[in-house]
Design an enzyme around this catalytic site. Structure first.
Site, short mmCIF file in Angstrom:
data_model
loop_
_atom_site.label_atom_id
_atom_site.label_comp_id
_atom_site.label_asym_id
_atom_site.label_seq_id
_atom_site.Cartn_x
_atom_site.Cartn_y
_atom_site.Cartn_z
N HIS A 71 50.12 35.07 119.37
CA HIS A 71 48.72 35.23 119.47
C HIS A 71 48.42 33.78 119.38
O HIS A 71 48.80 32.99 118.51
CB HIS A 71 48.27 35.82 118.07
CG HIS A 71 48.67 37.27 118.03
ND1 HIS A 71 47.64 38.18 118.30
CD2 HIS A 71 49.75 37.80 117.44
CE1 HIS A 71 48.20 39.37 118.13
NE2 HIS A 71 49.57 39.14 117.20
N ARG A 73 44.76 32.65 119.94
CA ARG A 73 43.49 32.76 119.41
C ARG A 73 42.47 31.95 120.43
O ARG A 73 41.43 32.25 120.04
CB ARG A 73 43.58 31.70 118.32
CG ARG A 73 44.61 32.25 117.15
CD ARG A 73 44.32 33.65 116.69
NE ARG A 73 45.25 34.02 115.42
CZ ARG A 73 45.28 35.31 115.27
NH1 ARG A 73 44.98 36.28 115.75
NH2 ARG A 73 46.19 35.40 114.28
N ASN A 103 43.76 40.14 121.51
CA ASN A 103 42.82 40.42 120.43
C ASN A 103 42.13 39.05 120.28
O ASN A 103 42.29 38.51 118.92
CB ASN A 103 43.60 40.98 119.26
CG ASN A 103 44.56 40.19 118.71
OD1 ASN A 103 45.40 39.69 119.26
ND2 ASN A 103 44.85 40.36 117.26
N ASP A 314 55.70 37.53 116.84
CA ASP A 314 54.37 37.88 116.41
C ASP A 314 53.65 36.68 115.66
O ASP A 314 52.92 36.90 114.60
CB ASP A 314 54.36 38.91 115.41
CG ASP A 314 53.08 39.74 115.07
OD1 ASP A 314 52.10 39.31 115.72
OD2 ASP A 314 52.87 40.45 114.32
#
EC number: 3.5.2.3
Length: 437
Positions: A71, A73, A103, A314
């Site tokens: 991720h 961001r 996401n 992750d």
């Protein structure tokens, strides 16, 4: 970091590439973007003003690492991480390629966002970024995204990570649609109805702490349903961050029947259990939660025997705003890009995981799942390489990390194994060979 070297020579490295059955002390010569020589005396006769030699005693050379699940961001939460800091952290962790989950804010559910990520990351350079598009618009679990557009823009897979596609009809259509474009579908396996209000794994520790628990079956029932749908649709199905012994059992049975299913596991689920939360340490709040000893052992065994295909970090950066608070208010996730190699070498050194299996799980396996070019150590291959000093001992501290966020329970711990050089397409993108370990 740019590389103006015409020829780069790595002297007397232990080259480990299970995909080519290679584990030997060799010299490696890189000219431009290409590995031109590999062998015990490959560097003989290579000399000149434009030749740079690197020699790190006892160093281990691996194919460039590939992270299937990170991720970064951006867009929307750049205060936690952005492409510049995230790619810098990836390079420092030895990763030549990383896949970024969708996401973000807004969600990467359109061609425009995917293209922006591709173009911006290429302009930054260094570790290569491969976007993962969303399965459903806004990750709301209802309407499918235009997967053809996402793939055309550069997406290598689709996922609603952080949100499970719980509706069976939507999941069936998603598998059918993604398979049309040969896109692997990555599922976050969580029945949200079973985890409402949960803060950690459901068990003795959650009872002791007075926290609502997250049962294993919330993961297991989704894994079981999805594998049935994947078998029916003949689609590529990948399980994100497996965490339970039940999911491992279902996965192993599915693979025995030839179903096209793969899975990943994170370093923290291989190393920590729910006992890490006894002090209400928000750094240990992750999604899925840390489980119990029997789950940890099942995950280790499944990774060692290949039932679980790959290791994925992750990497989930959060600022103090999301972590320096009560456990119930804290956001789940921990950073992982820069700690993966030392943590996994720790398991290798303990005899838990064969070195060749660790390397395969971080190179060939994720490249196959995402359809990325394989990183290899062989003559004629593009030079995408990771040099590791397996004996280097160092203390994890905030000032040594390149990620913007420092949310990890491993801060202050001394680890062994350090990435000292990362090469992408012949260019050195991270270099700690001249710095003390």
């Amino acid at each position: 970091m740019s590389n103006s070297r015409d020829v780069l020579v790595l002297r007397r490295v232990r080259a480990v590439d299970p995909s080519n059955s290679l584990d030997a002390i060799v010299d490696v010569v890189i000219e431009g973007k290409t590995i031109t020589r590999v062998g015990p005396r490959a560097a003989e006769g290579v000399e000149g003003e434009r030749v740079t030699e690197i020699s790190v005693p006892g160093a281990m050379l691996l194919p460039g690492l590939i992270d299937l699940h990170a991720h970064l961001r951006e867009p929307g939460q750049e205060y936690k991480e952005d492409l510049v800091s995230g790619l810098a952290a990836a390079a420092a962790g030895g990763f030549t390629d990383i896949c970024a989950m969708p996401n973000t804010r807004p969600v990467n559910d359109t061609r425009a966002i995917t293209e922006m990520l591709v173009h911006k990351s290429r302009a930054i350079g260094g570790t290569r970024l491969h976007p993962i598009g969303a399965i459903t618009l806004g990750q709301k679990g209802d309407t499918l995204t235009e997967m053809a557009d996402l793939k055309d823009a550069g997406a290598v897979a689709v996922s609603d990570d952080g949100h499970c596609v719980t509706r069976s009809d939507v999941m069936r259509r998603a598998l059918e649609y993604s398979s049309t474009f040969d896109l692997p579908l990555i599922q976050h396996c969580e029945d949200h109805a079973l985890t409402a209000g949960a803060q950690m794994h459901e068990g003795a520790v959650s009872t002791k702490l007075g926290l609502r628990g997250w049962p294993r079956v919330a993961e297991d029932v989704i894994v079981a349903r999805d594998i049935i749908l994947a078998e029916y649709t003949r689609a590529k199905y990948h399980i994100a961050h497996v965490s339970t012994m039940g999911a491992v059992r279902i996965l192993r049975e599915a693979k025995s029947r030839g179903i096209n299913v793969t899975a990943e596991v994170t370093p923290h689920h291989l190393l920590l259990t729910d006992a890490a939360l006894i002090g209400y340490d928000t750094a240990c709040k992750v999604n899925p939660p840390l489980r119990e000893d029997e789950d940890l052992l099942a995950l280790r065994d499944a990774l060692a025997d290949g039932t679980i295909d790959c290791i994925a970090t992750d990497h989930a950066p959060h600022s103090p705003l999301e972590k320096d608070c009560e456990l119930s208010e804290a956001s789940p996730g921990m950073i992982g890009l820069e700690l993966c190699i030392p943590l996994m070498l720790g398991l290798v050194n303990k005899g838990v995981l064969p070195l060749a299996r660790m390397v395969d799980a971080l190179t060939r396996a994720p490249s196959k799942i995402a359809g990325l070019p394989r990183t290899e150590i062989k003559e004629g291959a593009e030079a995408n390489l990771t040099l590791v000093d397996p004996a280097a001992s160092w203390t994890v501290s905030a000032d040594r990390l390149r990620t913007k966020s420092k949310n990890t329970p491993f801060l202050g711990q001394t680890v062994t194994g350090k990435v000292v050089l990362t090469i992408v397409s012949g260019t050195v993108v991270f270099d700690a060979t001249t710095k003390p370990a």
